[in-house]
Structures are given as structure tokens and as C-alpha cells.
Write a protein that holds these residues in place. Sequence first.
Motif, mmCIF file in Angstrom:
data_model
loop_
_atom_site.group_PDB
_atom_site.id
_atom_site.type_symbol
_atom_site.label_atom_id
_atom_site.label_comp_id
_atom_site.label_asym_id
_atom_site.label_seq_id
_atom_site.Cartn_x
_atom_site.Cartn_y
_atom_site.Cartn_z
ATOM 1 N N GLN A 3 0.820 -1.200 0.000
ATOM 2 C CA GLN A 3 0.000 0.000 0.000
ATOM 3 C C GLN A 3 0.862 1.261 0.000
ATOM 4 N N ARG A 4 1.995 1.206 0.619
ATOM 5 C CA ARG A 4 2.912 2.360 0.639
ATOM 6 C C ARG A 4 3.815 2.405 -0.596
ATOM 7 N N GLY A 5 3.700 1.388 -1.476
ATOM 8 C CA GLY A 5 4.504 1.370 -2.696
ATOM 9 C C GLY A 5 5.981 1.105 -2.424
ATOM 10 N N LEU A 6 6.290 0.320 -1.400
ATOM 11 C CA LEU A 6 7.673 0.025 -1.028
ATOM 12 C C LEU A 6 8.024 -1.393 -1.434
ATOM 13 N N SER A 7 9.269 -1.567 -1.805
ATOM 14 C CA SER A 7 9.774 -2.907 -2.128
ATOM 15 C C SER A 7 10.569 -3.429 -0.950
#
Length: 315
Positions: free
Chosen positions: A14-18
Motif C-alpha cells: 500500500q505504501r509502494g515500497l519494495s
Amino acid sequence: MSDLGALLRKAREQRGLSLDDIQETTKIRKRYLEAIESGDHSILPGSFYVRAFVKNYSEAVGLDPDEVLRLYQHEVPAAQNEHAAEPIPVRAPRRLKSESSERMGKIGFNLMMWCFLILIFVVVWMFVINRDPDPADQLDQKTPITDASQPPTDNINAGNGTVTDNPVPTATPVPTQVPTTVTFASKVGKADKYDIGPEGTHKLEIKVSGGRSWLEIRAGGSTGEKLYSANADDGTIETHDLTQQLYVNVGRADLTEITVDGVPVPDGDRAGSKKLLINPIVSTSTPPNGEPTDTAADTDETGGTGNEPDSATSE
């Protein structure tokens, strides 16, 4: 995949983190992060690290770490003290010295002390026998008890029977060396005349240093007998006995050093020509009319009119 791993993965996406971003933020290796999301805690270092990694992961994706640990405590192992007390190494007892080793140590110590005392005695003995005797004793040994002197001899005049003493010879006084003096006398034409005293033999020395310079030396004056005339190289030294007046002409006064018996003669010390008359002082004679006349070696000062043209130019 476990419920805890699914929650953390969903929050991360959801936070767009890998996983690489989480690894950079939490400094937790990527394979440990993958193990937490898959629920495989066996590859993690221990239960303590599982709780710590989950807490850091939760903070990185914006979740409350304490609430996550409370809700999923059935998946997270309880913290345990995994650091077992390290056994204290038992120090091996020191080996007791045997009586023989103690005895040898005492003997060696005593031997070293005796050698040191003997060395001191030898040094003191060598100093005493090699020192110089008292200077007063040497003086007494070298001084004779009585001076061997010849008895006085009296000359008896056989004719009248009178006694005459032998005359006592007097010591000849040693003449003292009078220092050489260089005195400016006058300006003769373009030349500076210097009187050299006292009367006697003097030596003129001209040394060229620092470059080439024209050098001319004549007897009597500027038109007298030529004693030296050339472009003198660096290091040239010209010496002449000052038995008569000498005329000196240098092209570069700053490159020449003129001395009489080691006493410098002023030459201006400048980058230009200089003319000098070096005149030795001679004794004065008294003519029949009673007026003393100077018999110095200069007859016409410069040997000419005193206004003759320069015989050399600066190199």
C-alpha cells in the motif's frame, strides 16, 4: 504465508515500497524480510531477533509495532534469554618452584653481586695507579736543591794589584712590529693617493673575484713602467713589493679587493673604474738649509700631469 506476513506485505505494498526499500530503511537483510512475510522463522537467528525484526518492519510500513506483536503473539515466539553464561576459565595453578631451582637462583644472584663488587674494586684500583702524581711533587723532583752557578771571576791587574769585575752583558731589546697603516693623502687628478706606513717593506695584493675586470699596474704613475695590464679573470691575484709608488687602475671596483699587508685600501666598491696611487712612506732627509724634504717614492705623483685620460674602461 502467515497472517502476520500477509499483514506486513499488504501494508508495504500500500505504501509502494519494495523489500529493497525496507532493507535500506531497517538495515535488515532481504532474505530475513522474505522469511518474515512467508512465516518461515527457522532461518532467522533466534526468537529475540524475530520480535525485533517484526517490530522494525512494522514501524517501516506505518503500523503500530506493539499492537502487531500483541495481535500476532501466537506467531511470534516469546523473547528468551539465549545468551548462556560463558564458563569462567579455570586458571591452571602455578607450578611450584622446586627447591633445586630456588637454590640455583640464590647462587646465581650471589655470584652476580660478587662479580659486580670485584668490577668496582678493579676500576678504582686502575684509577689510583694510573692517575698523575701531584704537580707539587713533580716540581720538587725536578727542582735541584742548589743552582749550579759559576763562581765570580775577578780580573786582577798584575801591574797595580787592582780588582776589576767582568762587565755584565745587557739583553738586546726585541723590536716590536708596527702595524701597517693606509691613510688617504690627497686627490691627484682622477686618482686617490694613499700613504702606506710605516717605513719599510710592504706587499700590495690585488684580487679579482666575482667576474672579469680590467686591471692595470704601473710603477711611479699612470705613464710609468707597465707591470701588469690585462682583463683579469675571476680568481686572479696580483702581488707586488711596494718599494716605490704604484699606480693601480681597475675597471670594476666592486669585483676587486686591494690590500697592503692584509689591510684593505678603499676603492669605492662600486660597478665602475677606480684609480689609485699607492705611495710607501720613506724617511725624511734634512738638507743643508735645515728644511726637511719628503723623499717619498712619488716624484710627480701620478707620473704625469694628473689629468691624463683613463687607460681602461669597465668590462
